[in-house]
Write an enzyme that holds these catalytic residues in place. Structure first.
Site, PDB file in Angstrom:
ATOM      1  N   SER A 134       0.869  -1.187   0.000  1.00 27.66           N
ATOM      2  CA  SER A 134       0.000   0.000   0.000  1.00 27.66           C
ATOM      3  C   SER A 134       0.895   1.223   0.000  1.00 27.66           C
ATOM      4  CB  SER A 134      -0.859  -0.001   1.264  1.00 27.66           C
ATOM      5  OG  SER A 134      -1.534   1.230   1.423  1.00 27.66           O
ATOM      6  N   TYR A 147      -1.942  -0.216  10.657  1.00 28.96           N
ATOM      7  CA  TYR A 147      -2.004  -0.649   9.257  1.00 28.96           C
ATOM      8  C   TYR A 147      -0.730  -0.211   8.529  1.00 28.96           C
ATOM      9  CZ  TYR A 147      -3.827  -1.175   4.460  1.00 28.96           C
ATOM     10  OH  TYR A 147      -4.014  -1.531   3.142  1.00 28.96           O
TER      11      TYR A 147
HETATM   12  P1  NAI Z   1     -11.010  -6.515   0.501  1.00 27.41           P
HETATM   13  O1  NAI Z   1     -11.380  -6.286   1.915  1.00 27.41           O
HETATM   14  O2  NAI Z   1     -12.022  -6.325  -0.561  1.00 27.41           O
HETATM   15  O3  NAI Z   1     -10.399  -7.980   0.309  1.00 27.41           O
HETATM   16  C1  NAI Z   1      -9.509  -8.513   1.232  1.00 27.41           C
HETATM   17  C2  NAI Z   1      -9.480 -10.003   1.054  1.00 27.41           C
HETATM   18  O4  NAI Z   1      -8.613 -10.551   2.039  1.00 27.41           O
HETATM   19  C3  NAI Z   1     -10.849 -10.655   1.220  1.00 27.41           C
HETATM   20  O5  NAI Z   1     -11.055 -11.611   0.211  1.00 27.41           O
HETATM   21  C4  NAI Z   1     -10.745 -11.303   2.582  1.00 27.41           C
HETATM   22  O6  NAI Z   1     -11.534 -12.462   2.703  1.00 27.41           O
HETATM   23  C5  NAI Z   1      -9.262 -11.630   2.637  1.00 27.41           C
HETATM   24  N1  NAI Z   1      -8.847 -11.812   4.025  1.00 27.41           N
HETATM   25  C6  NAI Z   1      -8.989 -10.957   5.051  1.00 27.41           C
HETATM   26  N2  NAI Z   1      -8.577 -11.524   6.185  1.00 27.41           N
HETATM   27  C7  NAI Z   1      -8.151 -12.767   5.856  1.00 27.41           C
HETATM   28  C8  NAI Z   1      -7.639 -13.847   6.600  1.00 27.41           C
HETATM   29  N3  NAI Z   1      -7.489 -13.777   7.926  1.00 27.41           N
HETATM   30  N4  NAI Z   1      -7.300 -14.970   5.953  1.00 27.41           N
HETATM   31  C9  NAI Z   1      -7.471 -15.074   4.623  1.00 27.41           C
HETATM   32  N5  NAI Z   1      -7.976 -14.102   3.855  1.00 27.41           N
HETATM   33  C10 NAI Z   1      -8.320 -12.956   4.488  1.00 27.41           C
HETATM   34  O7  NAI Z   1      -9.759  -5.580   0.285  1.00 27.41           O
HETATM   35  P2  NAI Z   1      -8.877  -5.233  -1.013  1.00 27.41           P
HETATM   36  O8  NAI Z   1      -9.025  -3.805  -1.228  1.00 27.41           O
HETATM   37  O9  NAI Z   1      -9.128  -6.180  -2.094  1.00 27.41           O
HETATM   38  O10 NAI Z   1      -7.435  -5.472  -0.399  1.00 27.41           O
HETATM   39  C11 NAI Z   1      -6.506  -6.418  -0.926  1.00 27.41           C
HETATM   40  C12 NAI Z   1      -5.132  -6.025  -0.441  1.00 27.41           C
HETATM   41  O11 NAI Z   1      -4.808  -4.752  -0.972  1.00 27.41           O
HETATM   42  C13 NAI Z   1      -5.019  -5.898   1.075  1.00 27.41           C
HETATM   43  O12 NAI Z   1      -3.772  -6.405   1.494  1.00 27.41           O
HETATM   44  C14 NAI Z   1      -5.063  -4.408   1.297  1.00 27.41           C
HETATM   45  O13 NAI Z   1      -4.410  -4.041   2.476  1.00 27.41           O
HETATM   46  C15 NAI Z   1      -4.371  -3.904   0.055  1.00 27.41           C
HETATM   47  N6  NAI Z   1      -4.662  -2.543  -0.311  1.00 27.41           N
HETATM   48  C16 NAI Z   1      -5.959  -2.125  -0.500  1.00 27.41           C
HETATM   49  C17 NAI Z   1      -6.199  -0.801  -0.844  1.00 27.41           C
HETATM   50  C18 NAI Z   1      -7.592  -0.264  -1.005  1.00 27.41           C
HETATM   51  O14 NAI Z   1      -7.737   0.967  -1.052  1.00 27.41           O
HETATM   52  N7  NAI Z   1      -8.615  -1.092  -1.142  1.00 27.41           N
HETATM   53  C19 NAI Z   1      -5.116   0.158  -1.031  1.00 27.41           C
HETATM   54  C20 NAI Z   1      -3.804  -0.390  -0.820  1.00 27.41           C
HETATM   55  C21 NAI Z   1      -3.613  -1.690  -0.480  1.00 27.41           C
END
Ligand code: NAI
Length: 231
Positions: A134, A147
């Site tokens: 991120s 975070y």
């Molecule tokens: P999201 O919340 O839509 O998806 C996150 C995914 O991680 C979900 O499928 C969830 O089930 C899974 N997850 C969460 N906890 C888990 C666990 N304990 N075990 C296995 N799976 C788990 O979020 P998004 O936006 O798709 O995020 C994906 C990655 O991108 C994350 O690492 C997030 O920190 C990063 N990110 C997101 C940004 C945003 O603005 N959405 C910006 C920068 C980075």
């Protein structure tokens, strides 16, 4: 560019958001994909797609997912760590529960998958790791320092993988988006959703990172949806 056909990519956090978009993009490009999800029923079966239970807080599930992927496909060429949470952990919070879960899911989860997949990733001499970090891994811009700390640690993990893996042909990238229009940012009101990056566009970058040759490796890829003074 490396051919996608015949290569196998593991993608965590595949149920929704960035991880789901990455799975769809890689399948369309011709990769075989092993998707890790807390609930494997969250994705529909598709040709070239294996669905596995993966819970970042459960060591056994990581071990089983990597073993099942190697058994099914006979190789693992790439690991995309997209699973993540953004529980709030502020600097002066007395309760450390959120900080601990951020560490377990955002840092120890990807590190463990990397360790378990390592022998497979280095076997072919062109292994790839993309850690979805991120811009919060580059600077501290809001009160959720927990975070930001976890994502700074993902940057360190990525550079460690580059250091240890380089001579084996392994290339690792920390992909650092700002706001992406996913469920994780559903609560964000300071930026209109159509001003955020799209998960599908992040997925294009992931595919490119997996396909660049060993001689064109990107250590950190910063993706802005809004201008910042320093990044
Ligand atoms: P999201 O919340 O839509 O998806 C996150 C995914 O991680 C979900 O499928 C969830 O089930 C899974 N997850 C969460 N906890 C888990 C666990 N304990 N075990 C296995 N799976 C788990 O979020 P998004 O936006 O798709 O995020 C994906 C990655 O991108 C994350 O690492 C997030 O920190 C990063 N990110 C997101 C940004 C945003 O603005 N959405 C910006 C920068 C980075």
């Amino acid at each position: 560019m490396l051919e996608a056909a015949g290569r196998v990519a593991m993608v965590s956090g595949a149920a929704r958001g960035i991880g789901r978009a990455v799975v769809q993009r890689l399948l369309a490009a011709g990769f075989q994909v092993s998707a890790g999800l807390r609930d494997p029923r969250r994705l529909d079966p598709a040709p070239g797609l294996a669905l596995h239970a993966y819970e970042a807080e459960d060591i056994a599930s990581a071990t089983a997912w990597v073993a099942a992927t190697a058994a099914r496909f006979g190789r693992i060429d790439a690991l995309v760590n997209a699973a993540g949470i953004n529980s709030k952990a502020r600097l002066l919070d007395e309760d450390e529960a959120a900080l601990d879960s951020l560490w377990r899911v955002n840092v120890k989860g990807p590190m463990r998958l990397l360790r378990l997949a390592w022998p497979h990733l280095i076997a072919g001499g062109e292994g790839r790791v993309v850690n979805i970090a991120s811009l919060s891994g580059k600077r501290v811009r809001n009160e959720n320092v927990g975070y930001a700390m976890s994502k700074h640690a993902v940057l360190a993990l990525t550079h460690a993988a580059r250091r240890e893996g380089w001579e084996h042909g392994l290339r690792a990238t920390a992909l650092c988006p700002g706001f992406v229009d996913t469920d994780m940012t559903a609560h964000v009101t300071k930026l209109p959703r159509d001003h955020m990056s799209r998960p599908e566009d992040i997925a294009v970058l992931v595919e490119t990172l997996l396909r660049l040759p060993n001689t064109a490796s990107v250590a950190e890829l910063l993706v802005n949806c809004q201008r910042e003074e320093m990044l």
